[in-house]
Design an enzyme around this catalytic site. Structure first.
Site, mmCIF file in Angstrom:
data_model
loop_
_atom_site.group_PDB
_atom_site.id
_atom_site.type_symbol
_atom_site.label_atom_id
_atom_site.label_comp_id
_atom_site.label_asym_id
_atom_site.label_seq_id
_atom_site.Cartn_x
_atom_site.Cartn_y
_atom_site.Cartn_z
ATOM 1 N N ARG A 29 -4.980 1.894 -0.260
ATOM 2 C CA ARG A 29 -4.603 0.220 -0.003
ATOM 3 C C ARG A 29 -4.666 -0.418 -1.120
ATOM 4 N NH1 ARG A 29 -9.129 -3.995 2.569
ATOM 5 N NH2 ARG A 29 -7.555 -5.782 2.944
ATOM 6 N N SER A 74 9.877 -11.894 -7.547
ATOM 7 C CA SER A 74 10.916 -11.313 -8.369
ATOM 8 C C SER A 74 12.233 -11.633 -7.685
ATOM 9 C CB SER A 74 10.671 -9.845 -8.512
ATOM 10 O OG SER A 74 11.846 -9.305 -9.381
ATOM 11 N N GLY A 75 13.310 -11.877 -8.506
ATOM 12 C CA GLY A 75 14.766 -12.359 -8.018
ATOM 13 C C GLY A 75 15.574 -11.547 -7.535
ATOM 14 N N CYS A 112 0.980 -1.205 0.088
ATOM 15 C CA CYS A 112 0.093 -0.099 -0.140
ATOM 16 C C CYS A 112 0.754 1.354 0.108
ATOM 17 C CB CYS A 112 -0.997 0.047 1.450
ATOM 18 S SG CYS A 112 -2.057 -1.390 1.369
#
Length: 619
Positions: free
Chosen positions: A45, A360-361, A2
């Site tokens: 939010r 994600s890496g 958020c």
């Protein structure tokens, strides 16, 4: 995931609404406000947990504590159970109330109990004070500043600019440092008076007094290598691989906690490939460029097919890339000269059409030793082991010689690591930036920024020193910054399983030889990945997001576009434009690859145009 805003002092509902609207992209699912006793909170939010009841700001049942929180607490269910056993009751089923009740029960000591990414502010009605904290690695942003005698704070800088007491002015020190590092490396931001709360720090603010304190430190074991015979070393390696495999799987599973679908970014690299192979989702997302050698979509599609998942991809055209640069710098909040950020913007755009969150890496390279530059200490060892007086002499002699093959190798080997390495990017030297800056600002020096970090690395070998520095600068200032800002630009939650304190606990104990060898990087990590991936994926060398800016800047269209910006009023205000044009022309003629230098200045100018008005760029 958020976004929040807020300020102390006189109630101003218009200002609060304006500030909160500036970050509507961080939370399109709802908004909320809290104003009482000189405390003003605004919230946007993006709903992931307890979709019906998890609204913010949230207040404890007794009315004492109120919180605004950005992030995810992945072990919230365990923590909730512990609190319930202590007699605490809950009215929601999400992590926000757990975080709030945990603070009410334990105060600042609760921070080390958390597993997740977070930035939050708690108001204590009884004391009138504010407590704010940021996660261990700085995954989630937190900005603040004192303007008009009031504390302003927000998830993004642009929200602060909407407050009537905010004054917009460039910070010369931040600009100077940016030109060397390619990102905002200081705690103070590009806009004067705005600061970042550092990772793993908390802040208390009451009656105009501020106290900031570190609560956790990322530390590596100092061991250089495993000892023992070949058999013992092999056993130690196998045990390390098993620990990596277990903890990475555990972290991926923890990062899947959600009431909405989650996908995964996928390049051809081992980091994202391993996540895609283990997360159990149905969708992966990839982008490439319309240039030969700059497109990894084929790799991602092949792996996705092997895994039985759907790959959604996009080819970014050159016109699209350049057409979105200015807007991307706006979302970034501070100028960032990492060309890969734009690729991340577009892959987030693709993902947001299908899911609400992605894995994600980011972080695997810093924790497990994945950058090719980490092999440099081994390569330079024949020179670096020489006595310092000999290396100094070699540096002076070599520096006076004309260019020849191996000159840079000799120069770097003759320098101490702490002198030559400031991180994954070194754009302008201090002398170079003094020459191009109209004001001639040279401070702070790169050494003054890195020295306090290197001072904490006593007993570390060269590779570990580099990793430690990158975790405390490059990782938070570039890698995690763009991961947060580019995903949130599309109202997409990005989760980073490698950026987990339990994963770090395992990575930090790896001997250097299990991280970086003569022939490969992330050695033990790749062996762990090989349990789930074919060698073509687990052994693939790191590419990142390759971007053809070197070629673009020689093209007539984009050369002219950059040249126009370099001659515009904004450039003339900060830079010696004749020096900038010289850099551009020398690059175009192929005499020197100045692409990174050109790009750094151009990104600053685009950012400046977004925050101070595009008229200054002649647009």
């Amino acid at each position: 995931m958020c976004g929040f805003t807020g300020f102390t002092g006189v109630e101003n509902n218009t200002a609060l609404k304006d500030m909160t609207d500036k970050i509507a992209h961080r939370g399109p699912d709802g908004e909320g406000y809290f104003t009482a006793d000189g405390i003003n909170f605004g919230f946007r939010r993006l709903a992931f947990l307890d979709l019906e009841h998890g609204n913010q700001p949230m207040t404890t049942q007794d009315g004492r504590y109120t919180i605004v929180f950005n992030g995810e607490i992945y072990n919230y269910q365990t923590l909730q159970q512990e609190l319930e056993e202590q007699g605490i009751t809950f009215t929601t089923n999400g992590d926000t109330e757990v975080l709030l009740q945990l603070y009410a029960a334990h105060g600042e000591k609760m921070l080390t109990k958390l597993r997740g990414m977070f930035a939050f502010v708690v108001y204590d009605k009884e004391t009138g004070g504010l407590f704010a904290a940021r996660d261990y690695f700085g995954i989630k942003p937190f900005y603040y500043g004192i303007f008009g005698g009031q504390l302003l704070f927000a998830s993004e800088i642009k929200a602060l600019t909407a407050h009537p007491d905010f004054t917009k002015e460039i910070n010369p020190a931040a600009l100077s440092a940016y030109l060397s590092f390619q990102y905002s490396v200081l705690d103070e931001c590009m806009l004067k008076g705005v600061f970042k709360l550092p990772p793993a720090h908390f802040m208390r603010y009451n009656n105009g007094e501020m106290h900031i304190q570190q609560y956790w430190q990322a530390e590596f074991a100092a061991a250089k290598n495993t000892k023992g015979n070949k058999e013992q070393r092999a056993k130690a390696l196998n045990e390390a691989v098993e620990r990596i495999d277990d903890i990475v799987g555990d972290s991926i599973n923890a990062h899947l906690v959600s009431d909405v679908p989650i996908g995964s970014f996928l390049s051809s690299g081992v980091d994202s490939s391993l996540i895609a192979a283990r997360f159990g989702g149905k969708n992966t997302f990839t982008v490439g460029f319309d240039y030969d050698g700059y497109n990894e979509i084929g790799y991602a599609q092949e792996l996705s097919e092997d895994l039985g998942v759907t790959n959604h991809s996009k080819v970014i055209t050159t016109a699209e890339y350049w057409g979105n640069l200015a807007r991307i710098q706006y979302y970034m909040d501070e100028p960032l000269a990492d060309p890969a950020a734009i690729a991340l913007y577009f892959v987030s755009q693709v993902a947001a059409k299908h899911v609400k969150g992605v894995l994600s890496g980011e972080g695997a390279d810093e924790l497990f030793g994945g950058y090719n530059i980490y092999q440099e200490p081994r390569a330079l060892r024949p020179i670096s082991i020489l006595p310092k007086f000999l290396r100094r002499g070699l540096y002076k002699i070599t520096g006076k010689m004309p260019a020849f093959r191996g000159r840079n190798f000799l120069l770097r080997g003759a320098m101490d690591l702490e002198e030559r390495y400031i991180g994954n990017a070194k754009i302008f030297s201090e002398d170079e930036r003094k020459k191009i800056l109209r004001t001639g600002v040279g401070e702070p020096s790169t050494k003054s920024i890195t020295a306090p970090i290197y001072a904490k690395t006593a007993g570390y070998d060269g590779v570990t020193k580099m990793q430690f520095l990158d975790i405390h600068t490059w990782l938070v200032g570039d890698i995690l910054l763009k991961a947060d800002k580019m995903t949130m630009a599309h109202s997409l939650e990005g989760r980073v399983p490698y950026m987990d304190k339990e994963v770090f606990a395992v990575a930090s104990q790896l001997p250097t030889g299990f991280r970086v060898t003569k022939s490969t990087t992330k050695y033990a990590f790749r062996l762990a990945a090989a349990k789930h991936l074919q060698p073509k994926w687990s052994e693939k060398k790191k590419l990142g997001f390759p971007v053809p800016i070197r070629l673009w800047l020689k093209d007539d269209t984009y050369y002219a576009r950059v040249k126009e910006a370099f001659e515009a009023p904004a450039a003339q205000e900060f830079f010696r434009t004749d020096k900038l044009i010289a850099l551009l022309n020398t690059h175009r003629l192929g005499k020197t690859d100045n692409s990174r230098k050109i790009w750094a200045v151009y990104m600053f100018l685009l950012w400046y145009g977004e925050f101070f008005g595009n008229d200054s760029l002649g647009e």
